[in-house]
Each structure stands twice: as structure tokens, then as C-alpha cells.
Design a protein around this motif. Structure first.
Motif, PDB file in Angstrom:
ATOM      1  N   ALA A 106       0.848  -1.200   0.000  1.00 37.92           N
ATOM      2  CA  ALA A 106       0.000   0.000   0.000  1.00 37.92           C
ATOM      3  C   ALA A 106       0.878   1.242   0.000  1.00 37.92           C
ATOM      4  O   ALA A 106       1.203   1.825   1.040  1.00 37.92           O
ATOM      5  CB  ALA A 106      -0.933  -0.002   1.199  1.00 37.92           C
ATOM      6  N   ARG A 107       1.259   1.654  -1.174  1.00 42.77           N
ATOM      7  CA  ARG A 107       2.070   2.860  -1.316  1.00 42.77           C
ATOM      8  C   ARG A 107       1.842   3.457  -2.704  1.00 42.77           C
ATOM      9  O   ARG A 107       1.527   2.746  -3.663  1.00 42.77           O
ATOM     10  CB  ARG A 107       3.552   2.581  -1.101  1.00 42.77           C
ATOM     11  CG  ARG A 107       4.187   1.564  -2.042  1.00 42.77           C
ATOM     12  CD  ARG A 107       5.672   1.398  -1.716  1.00 42.77           C
ATOM     13  NE  ARG A 107       5.855   0.913  -0.362  1.00 42.77           N
ATOM     14  CZ  ARG A 107       6.914   1.222   0.399  1.00 42.77           C
ATOM     15  NH1 ARG A 107       7.864   2.011  -0.087  1.00 42.77           N
ATOM     16  NH2 ARG A 107       7.041   0.738   1.624  1.00 42.77           N
ATOM     17  N   VAL A 108       1.969   4.745  -2.787  1.00 40.28           N
ATOM     18  CA  VAL A 108       1.906   5.463  -4.063  1.00 40.28           C
ATOM     19  C   VAL A 108       3.235   6.206  -4.244  1.00 40.28           C
ATOM     20  O   VAL A 108       4.000   6.389  -3.289  1.00 40.28           O
ATOM     21  CB  VAL A 108       0.729   6.472  -4.111  1.00 40.28           C
ATOM     22  CG1 VAL A 108      -0.599   5.746  -4.049  1.00 40.28           C
ATOM     23  CG2 VAL A 108       0.846   7.512  -3.007  1.00 40.28           C
ATOM     24  N   LYS A 109       3.489   6.631  -5.452  1.00 45.44           N
ATOM     25  CA  LYS A 109       4.749   7.311  -5.731  1.00 45.44           C
ATOM     26  C   LYS A 109       4.781   8.685  -5.075  1.00 45.44           C
ATOM     27  O   LYS A 109       3.822   9.464  -5.180  1.00 45.44           O
ATOM     28  CB  LYS A 109       4.954   7.454  -7.240  1.00 45.44           C
ATOM     29  CG  LYS A 109       6.272   8.130  -7.613  1.00 45.44           C
ATOM     30  CD  LYS A 109       6.453   8.189  -9.121  1.00 45.44           C
ATOM     31  CE  LYS A 109       7.758   8.914  -9.474  1.00 45.44           C
ATOM     32  NZ  LYS A 109       7.992   8.957 -10.940  1.00 45.44           N
ATOM     33  N   SER A 110       5.870   8.975  -4.389  1.00 43.63           N
ATOM     34  CA  SER A 110       6.127  10.302  -3.843  1.00 43.63           C
ATOM     35  C   SER A 110       7.189  10.973  -4.698  1.00 43.63           C
ATOM     36  O   SER A 110       8.254  10.397  -4.955  1.00 43.63           O
ATOM     37  CB  SER A 110       6.611  10.194  -2.390  1.00 43.63           C
ATOM     38  OG  SER A 110       6.966  11.466  -1.873  1.00 43.63           O
ATOM     39  N   TRP A 111       6.909  12.184  -5.156  1.00 40.73           N
ATOM     40  CA  TRP A 111       7.770  12.876  -6.113  1.00 40.73           C
ATOM     41  C   TRP A 111       8.661  13.885  -5.385  1.00 40.73           C
ATOM     42  O   TRP A 111       8.169  14.648  -4.538  1.00 40.73           O
ATOM     43  CB  TRP A 111       6.921  13.618  -7.143  1.00 40.73           C
ATOM     44  CG  TRP A 111       6.068  12.742  -7.997  1.00 40.73           C
ATOM     45  CD1 TRP A 111       5.009  11.957  -7.599  1.00 40.73           C
ATOM     46  CD2 TRP A 111       6.186  12.554  -9.405  1.00 40.73           C
ATOM     47  NE1 TRP A 111       4.467  11.299  -8.670  1.00 40.73           N
ATOM     48  CE2 TRP A 111       5.166  11.645  -9.794  1.00 40.73           C
ATOM     49  CE3 TRP A 111       7.038  13.068 -10.382  1.00 40.73           C
ATOM     50  CZ2 TRP A 111       4.992  11.239 -11.116  1.00 40.73           C
ATOM     51  CZ3 TRP A 111       6.867  12.674 -11.703  1.00 40.73           C
ATOM     52  CH2 TRP A 111       5.862  11.766 -12.064  1.00 40.73           C
ATOM     53  N   PRO A 112       9.956  13.943  -5.706  1.00 43.05           N
ATOM     54  CA  PRO A 112      10.825  14.966  -5.114  1.00 43.05           C
ATOM     55  C   PRO A 112      10.347  16.372  -5.496  1.00 43.05           C
ATOM     56  O   PRO A 112       9.928  16.618  -6.638  1.00 43.05           O
ATOM     57  CB  PRO A 112      12.199  14.679  -5.727  1.00 43.05           C
ATOM     58  CG  PRO A 112      12.135  13.244  -6.164  1.00 43.05           C
ATOM     59  CD  PRO A 112      10.716  13.014  -6.578  1.00 43.05           C
ATOM     60  N   THR A 113      10.390  17.293  -4.554  1.00 42.89           N
ATOM     61  CA  THR A 113       9.996  18.675  -4.793  1.00 42.89           C
ATOM     62  C   THR A 113      11.068  19.619  -4.263  1.00 42.89           C
ATOM     63  O   THR A 113      11.906  19.242  -3.446  1.00 42.89           O
ATOM     64  CB  THR A 113       8.664  19.018  -4.099  1.00 42.89           C
ATOM     65  OG1 THR A 113       8.840  18.924  -2.678  1.00 42.89           O
ATOM     66  CG2 THR A 113       7.551  18.087  -4.547  1.00 42.89           C
ATOM     67  N   CYS A 114      11.023  20.845  -4.723  1.00 41.12           N
ATOM     68  CA  CYS A 114      11.838  21.899  -4.129  1.00 41.12           C
ATOM     69  C   CYS A 114      11.109  23.228  -4.297  1.00 41.12           C
ATOM     70  O   CYS A 114      10.287  23.391  -5.207  1.00 41.12           O
ATOM     71  CB  CYS A 114      13.242  21.965  -4.734  1.00 41.12           C
ATOM     72  SG  CYS A 114      13.357  22.714  -6.369  1.00 41.12           S
ATOM     73  N   GLU A 115      11.402  24.150  -3.403  1.00 48.63           N
ATOM     74  CA  GLU A 115      10.863  25.506  -3.480  1.00 48.63           C
ATOM     75  C   GLU A 115      12.035  26.458  -3.655  1.00 48.63           C
ATOM     76  O   GLU A 115      12.988  26.434  -2.884  1.00 48.63           O
ATOM     77  CB  GLU A 115      10.091  25.858  -2.220  1.00 48.63           C
ATOM     78  CG  GLU A 115       9.463  27.247  -2.248  1.00 48.63           C
ATOM     79  CD  GLU A 115       8.809  27.614  -0.936  1.00 48.63           C
ATOM     80  OE1 GLU A 115       8.297  28.756  -0.833  1.00 48.63           O
ATOM     81  OE2 GLU A 115       8.820  26.787  -0.012  1.00 48.63           O
ATOM     82  N   GLN A 116      11.974  27.265  -4.698  1.00 52.75           N
ATOM     83  CA  GLN A 116      13.013  28.255  -4.950  1.00 52.75           C
ATOM     84  C   GLN A 116      12.397  29.421  -5.706  1.00 52.75           C
ATOM     85  O   GLN A 116      11.521  29.232  -6.559  1.00 52.75           O
ATOM     86  CB  GLN A 116      14.160  27.629  -5.763  1.00 52.75           C
ATOM     87  CG  GLN A 116      15.309  28.573  -6.100  1.00 52.75           C
ATOM     88  CD  GLN A 116      16.039  29.097  -4.876  1.00 52.75           C
ATOM     89  OE1 GLN A 116      15.531  29.989  -4.183  1.00 52.75           O
ATOM     90  NE2 GLN A 116      17.216  28.559  -4.589  1.00 52.75           N
ATOM     91  N   ASN A 117      12.812  30.617  -5.381  1.00 53.04           N
ATOM     92  CA  ASN A 117      12.344  31.833  -6.055  1.00 53.04           C
ATOM     93  C   ASN A 117      10.824  32.005  -5.949  1.00 53.04           C
ATOM     94  O   ASN A 117      10.178  32.507  -6.859  1.00 53.04           O
ATOM     95  CB  ASN A 117      12.788  31.836  -7.526  1.00 53.04           C
ATOM     96  CG  ASN A 117      14.283  31.667  -7.679  1.00 53.04           C
ATOM     97  OD1 ASN A 117      15.055  32.210  -6.881  1.00 53.04           O
ATOM     98  ND2 ASN A 117      14.714  30.920  -8.681  1.00 53.04           N
ATOM     99  N   HIS A 118      10.269  31.522  -4.822  1.00 48.52           N
ATOM    100  CA  HIS A 118       8.830  31.547  -4.553  1.00 48.52           C
ATOM    101  C   HIS A 118       8.052  30.666  -5.531  1.00 48.52           C
ATOM    102  O   HIS A 118       6.851  30.857  -5.727  1.00 48.52           O
ATOM    103  CB  HIS A 118       8.282  32.978  -4.592  1.00 48.52           C
ATOM    104  CG  HIS A 118       8.965  33.921  -3.660  1.00 48.52           C
ATOM    105  ND1 HIS A 118       9.158  33.639  -2.323  1.00 48.52           N
ATOM    106  CD2 HIS A 118       9.521  35.152  -3.868  1.00 48.52           C
ATOM    107  CE1 HIS A 118       9.795  34.652  -1.751  1.00 48.52           C
ATOM    108  NE2 HIS A 118      10.035  35.570  -2.657  1.00 48.52           N
TER     109      HIS A 118
END
Length: 358
Positions: A106-118
Motif C-alpha cells: 500500500a504505497r503510491v509514488k512520492s515525487w521529489p519537490t523543491c521551493e526556490q524563487n517563490h
């Protein structure tokens, strides 16, 4: 008699580019609610958890197929609207209200994220590799300065393959015929995951007496930043343009066009905002002109070029690296290469560098 050139177009490979893709302003995802993102031929859900971090998961619940973007955010988890299964930000199911045990798959894909420049970015790699530090989105100091207006953003859905947008990086001639901007000097710099266009042209609406000089750099396949200096109403205008896209399908993408405009000393806040909105409106008109062309052209893999055209074939070889696994990219695709066109016969060319690099 010479034979006619036949247009060739191979079927588009069922693959999306490896790299960082901008989903828009981070503030749009900061309300504690799940947000639907149609991208990469599937559906994702983006949200900010109680940890103040942004998370992106596959949106379809593997239990019975419901859309998690219609669920609710609880702490750092996402609760399915159908049967209340709870999915952590790591994609692992952490609660089923009517079951003591949780299936191990029981798992779904988690995608890498980043926040930059708002801005919020999501990382896509068909091979599942994490991004390296050299691919980090560079900071734009103007985003954090009181001397600049905030991002003004527009979003359009374009019904064509995103390669049509990328071709503009090396297509010098279309600036004259489509946008009415005579080009004095034009160059491309290719280096690793960066592709830069340097252009000195004339624009009746945006240019200064000395011309409109722009430096535009793609960082990877889908995020371009342009530094532009122009003039309007007797004022020198410094601006930074954002051009980024996220493929929805093989034949459509969401295009986000944003601008930062430096505030003009001596003008009030309201006057500066009005000046920025007007300047941005003029600049956006250029994108509308491109869209009109894309809506009516065909895909072509073997464009018939002449000496005044830019290095479109080399651009496409550079771009192709993002459709290959990282370890399979030939070294030649990442080599430092410079191409110059000088239709204005300038004796001194502008300095050649990527945006913000001096």
C-alpha cells in the motif's frame, strides 16, 4: 531537376523529460488543501503539510482508484475521499480506519519537490533517480528584494508537443517574421544541462535606444529564465522573465509565463505596479504570437535550414539528453558549444555567458 524535400516526423516517443518542472507559484499550494496537477501523462496531487513543506504524490488511490486530489490534508498525510485511507507524504499508507493491518504494497509514488524563487518544482525521472546538486534551481536575488515587484504570472494550456517551444531557443529568424524584432546579434551557448540564447534586437515597444539585449537560459528541459533591459515611457525597465512548462500529455503542456520588474525610484507603489503590468502585457503579446503559429503547424524532424537559421539541429541534440537515462547521455550532448550569428555586422559582440553569470 532537384527533388523536393519531404517532411519527416517520427511518432513521438512515450516518454517525458528528465528534470525539474515548475508547477507555478508556491503560494498557490500553501492553503493546506490538495491541488490537482495533470502532468507527465498522469494525475498528481500537490499540497503543503503541517511541516510547512510541499509534497507531491500520485493522485490515484491504489485501493479503489479514487482521486486523492479530492481528499483532505491531515497533518502531513492525504486522506482519500472514497474510503479514508491515509497516505503519508512518503507515499506509504499509514492508516486504514476499518483495518488493523495495512497491506505491505500500500504505497503510491512520492515525487521529489523543491521551493526556490517563490516557485514550486517537481522532479521527474523515468528511471527513478534523484536529482543531483548540480541541477539545483539557481536563486534569483530579485525575488527576495524590496526593489522588485512580485511575480506576475499567466498560465496557458498549449495543445502541441513541448519541443515546439524549445525550438525557439535557436530560431533567430522567427523574431523578425513573427515578433517584428530585427535582430542585430544572436548566439547560443550549450553547456551541460544549460542552453542559453543571447540576443540584441530592436523592439518598438520594449527596447532602449541601444537595443533590446536579452540573456535567456534554460536550466534543464523545462525552466527558462531571461534577463532583459528595455525602456517604456522614458523609463529604463529591468525585468526578469520566467518561461516554464509542464507536459500534460505528449501533445499538450501547461505554459507559465511570469515576470519580475524592478521598481522605478521616485514612483509610488501603485504607479510601479501599473508600470509593471503594462510592460508585462506588451511582453506577453509575443507569446500569443508564438501560440498562433504552434496551433497551425505540423511537427517536423528534418527542418530544411539555410545559413541564416540558428543551430536548431544542435539544440535538439542537446534537448534529447533529457529523454535518455542519465547514464546513457553521450558526452557530446553536454559539451560546451557556442554558435553565433551577426546579421547586424556588429564589430563588438555582447559578452557571452549564461543568465546572471558575468
Amino acid at each position: 531537376m532537384p527533388s523536393m524535400r519531404t517532411i519527416e516526423a517520427q511518432p513521438i516517443a512515450n516518454r517525458y523529460a528528465r528534470g525539474w518542472h515548475c508547477l507555478g507559484l508556491a503560494s498557490e499550494f500553501s492553503d493546506g488543501q490538495p491541488h490537482t496537477v495533470n502532468a507527465f501523462g498522469t494525475r498528481l496531487v500537490a499540497y503543503r503539510g503541517d511541516d510547512a513543506r510541499f509534497h507531491v504524490l500520485d493522485a490515484h488511490c491504489p485501493h479503489m482508484g479514487a482521486d486523492l486530489s479530492h481528499g483532505v490534508v491531515r497533518n502531513n498525510s492525504l486522506v482519500c475521499p472514497f474510503h479514508n485511507w491515509s497516505w503519508g507524504c512518503d507515499g506509504i499508507c499509514n492508516s486504514i480506519p476499518y483495518s488493523i493491518t495495512i497491506p505491505p504494497t500500500a504505497r503510491v509514488k512520492s515525487w521529489p519537490t523543491c521551493e526556490q524563487n517563490h516557485l514550486l518544482f517537481v522532479w521527474h525521472d523515468p528511471a527513478g533517480k534523484s536529482p543531483s546538486a548540480e541541477l539545483d534551481i539557481p536563486r534569483i536575488d530579485a525575488c527576495y528584494s524590496d526593489d522588485w515587484n512580485d511575480w506576475v504570472m499567466e498560465k496557458w494550456t498549449i495543445n502541441t508537443n513541448c519541443r515546439e517551444l524549445i525550438d525557439n531557443v535557436s530560431d533567430m529568424a522567427h523574431f523578425i517574421s513573427v515578433h517584428g524584432v530585427p535582430v542585430e546579434y544572436f548566439a547560443n551557448i550549450f553547456e551541460g544541462h544549460k542552453a542559453t540564447q543571447v540576443m540584441l534586437g530592436k523592439s518598438s515597444q520594449l527596447a532602449m535606444e541601444g537595443g533590446l539585449l536579452t540573456y535567456a537560459t534554460y536550466y534543464g528541459p523545462a525552466y527558462q529564465i531571461t534577463e532583459m533591459k528595455g525602456e517604456m515611457g522614458g523609463f529604463t525597465i529591468d525585468s526578469i522573465l520566467l518561461n516554464c512548462h509542464v507536459p500534460i500529455s505528449l501533445n499538450s503542456f501547461d505554459l507559465r509565463f511570469g515576470m519580475l520588474v524592478r521598481k522605478i525610484p521616485g514612483l509610488g507603489e501603485e504607479q510601479n505596479q501599473e508600470m509593471a503590468r503594462t510592460y508585462i502585457k506588451f511582453t506577453q503579446q509575443g507569446f500569443y504570437q508564438d501560440v498562433a503559429i504552434w496551433d497551425n503547424k505540423v511537427r517536423i524532424d528534418n527542418p530544411l535550414l539555410c545559413e541564416g537559421d540558428g543551430p536548431i539541429y544542435h539544440l535538439r541534440r542537446w534537448y534529447q539528453q533529457f529523454y535518455q537515462d542519465d547514464g546513457e547521455v553521450p558526452a557530446a550532448a553536454r559539451e560546451h558549444r557556442v554558435f553565433e550569428l551577426n546579421p547586424g555586422g556588429l564589430s563588438t559582440a555582447p559578452p557571452l555567458h549564461h543568465v546572471f553569470e558575468r
